[in-house]
Design a protein around this motif. Sequence first.
Motif, mmCIF file in Angstrom:
data_model
loop_
_atom_site.group_PDB
_atom_site.id
_atom_site.type_symbol
_atom_site.label_atom_id
_atom_site.label_comp_id
_atom_site.label_asym_id
_atom_site.label_seq_id
_atom_site.Cartn_x
_atom_site.Cartn_y
_atom_site.Cartn_z
ATOM 1 N N PRO A 284 68.953 29.206 32.533
ATOM 2 C CA PRO A 284 70.243 29.064 31.859
ATOM 3 C C PRO A 284 70.562 30.287 31.002
ATOM 4 O O PRO A 284 69.705 31.143 30.759
ATOM 5 N N ALA A 285 71.800 30.320 30.492
ATOM 6 C CA ALA A 285 72.223 31.450 29.668
ATOM 7 C C ALA A 285 71.489 31.512 28.331
ATOM 8 O O ALA A 285 71.501 32.548 27.665
ATOM 9 N N TRP A 286 70.843 30.411 27.938
ATOM 10 C CA TRP A 286 70.111 30.414 26.659
ATOM 11 C C TRP A 286 68.614 30.675 26.852
ATOM 12 O O TRP A 286 67.814 30.452 25.936
ATOM 13 N N VAL A 287 68.233 31.219 28.021
ATOM 14 C CA VAL A 287 66.818 31.384 28.348
ATOM 15 C C VAL A 287 66.098 32.355 27.410
ATOM 16 O O VAL A 287 64.863 32.292 27.271
ATOM 17 N N TYR A 288 66.835 33.250 26.742
ATOM 18 C CA TYR A 288 66.164 34.163 25.813
ATOM 19 C C TYR A 288 65.478 33.410 24.680
ATOM 20 O O TYR A 288 64.510 33.896 24.090
ATOM 21 N N LEU A 289 65.954 32.190 24.393
ATOM 22 C CA LEU A 289 65.303 31.367 23.378
ATOM 23 C C LEU A 289 63.857 31.070 23.762
ATOM 24 O O LEU A 289 63.007 30.891 22.884
ATOM 25 N N SER A 290 63.557 31.031 25.061
ATOM 26 C CA SER A 290 62.171 30.767 25.485
ATOM 27 C C SER A 290 61.236 31.867 25.003
ATOM 28 O O SER A 290 60.098 31.600 24.608
ATOM 29 N N ALA A 291 61.718 33.111 25.029
ATOM 30 C CA ALA A 291 60.898 34.215 24.526
ATOM 31 C C ALA A 291 60.711 34.096 23.012
ATOM 32 O O ALA A 291 59.611 34.307 22.484
ATOM 33 N N GLY A 292 61.775 33.712 22.314
ATOM 34 C CA GLY A 292 61.694 33.560 20.868
ATOM 35 C C GLY A 292 60.823 32.409 20.428
ATOM 36 O O GLY A 292 60.288 32.403 19.321
ATOM 37 N N ALA A 293 60.668 31.414 21.324
ATOM 38 C CA ALA A 293 59.869 30.237 20.983
ATOM 39 C C ALA A 293 58.430 30.331 21.489
ATOM 40 O O ALA A 293 57.663 29.384 21.338
ATOM 41 N N GLY A 294 58.076 31.461 22.085
ATOM 42 C CA GLY A 294 56.683 31.654 22.472
ATOM 43 C C GLY A 294 56.362 31.463 23.940
ATOM 44 O O GLY A 294 55.192 31.549 24.334
ATOM 45 N N GLN A 295 57.370 31.199 24.772
ATOM 46 C CA GLN A 295 57.158 31.093 26.222
ATOM 47 C C GLN A 295 58.181 31.998 26.912
ATOM 48 O O GLN A 295 59.301 31.571 27.197
ATOM 49 N N ASN A 296 57.804 33.227 27.171
ATOM 50 C CA ASN A 296 58.731 34.159 27.817
ATOM 51 C C ASN A 296 58.768 33.852 29.320
ATOM 52 O O ASN A 296 58.042 34.439 30.121
ATOM 53 N N LEU A 297 59.636 32.929 29.702
ATOM 54 C CA LEU A 297 59.660 32.440 31.080
ATOM 55 C C LEU A 297 60.176 33.479 32.082
ATOM 56 O O LEU A 297 59.634 33.565 33.193
ATOM 57 N N PRO A 298 61.217 34.271 31.775
ATOM 58 C CA PRO A 298 61.609 35.312 32.731
ATOM 59 C C PRO A 298 60.493 36.318 33.009
ATOM 60 O O PRO A 298 60.277 36.720 34.160
#
Length: 345
Positions: A284-298
């Motif tokens: 999703p467009a908010w996927v950068y939050l995953s990096a900020g939360a400790g799981q860099n999924l991309p």
Amino acid sequence: MKLTIGVTGLNATDNPGSGVPVIRAIREDKSLNARIIGLSYENMEHGIYLKNLIDKTYHIPLPSSGSDTLLQRLAYIHSVEKLDIIIPNYDAELPNFIKIKDQLTDEGIRTYLPDKEIFEARHKNKLFEFGKKYGIKVPKSKTLFKVNEITGLMSEFNFPMVVKGKFYEAYIAYTFEQVHTYYHKLAAKWGLPVIIQEFIAGNEYDVVALGDGTGKTIGAIPMKKMVLTDKGKAWAGITINDKNILSMAYKLIKATKWKSGMELELMKSEKDELYLIEINPRFPAWVYLSAGAGQNLPAALVKLAMGKKVKPFKKYKTGKMFVRYSMDNVCDIKDFEKISTLGEY
């Protein structure tokens, strides 16, 4: 080793693509040492002009042009750039990329995409049957191919009801006049069918997740929407700890052997029942939050696509917020002329 990664989804409107946040997350992982090639469909996709994120951009043909035309264009780009990976980020383009993924592999271009069968099974017009198969609550829905089918809706649905486009956009209709208006608007923009879905009152949640294709979940982060646009898109959200939401994500990835990023759109009813509203087959467009939360999924997807072993993430940070904002990016008309006339910039 420097990786060359092609990324689509570069628009950043009030209904943004996920290309720019995917690129930001990849850039954040310095071990990837990535060179980013933007793949755009239109001259005004905003990411084209973000020189700090994208090294070079090429036009690619619209999804309606078909997979053969896409393959020819990508072959040219690959001859110049030597692409290692392509990450597509639009729903409408994925059928073409899935169709040619083996040919891309033969050319040395890796992708990380779901199988065609499971990709098609989670379409909006099939989601109710999908939910029954996997024991997940999904609002009742009906697929409309003709405008005169609207008159029969009252025997099956109550107002309000949700009117959804084939690929994107959804509106809540409170009258038959609104249903007609939204039907014509969505059919003109995205084509048929248009989907009618039962309205569930409650709070909206999303999950971003990554599956490895064997049934294993590499990572999953749930988010509660805090601010919505008029299109229902999250403009702000916060990571939460909800075992039921996470359980649904893990269950779906295990059952379907999902291979790629995905987003689950969920509604928790006033009775605290969890409903699956949509499955989006990409980040999703908010996927950068995953990096900020400790799981860099991309970044994890890139490593998986390159054949590296990636350990599943065990935890993430709750209470991490994203707040989307608009920013003027000043560039030169010569930049616009280059992408418009040459098809690359």
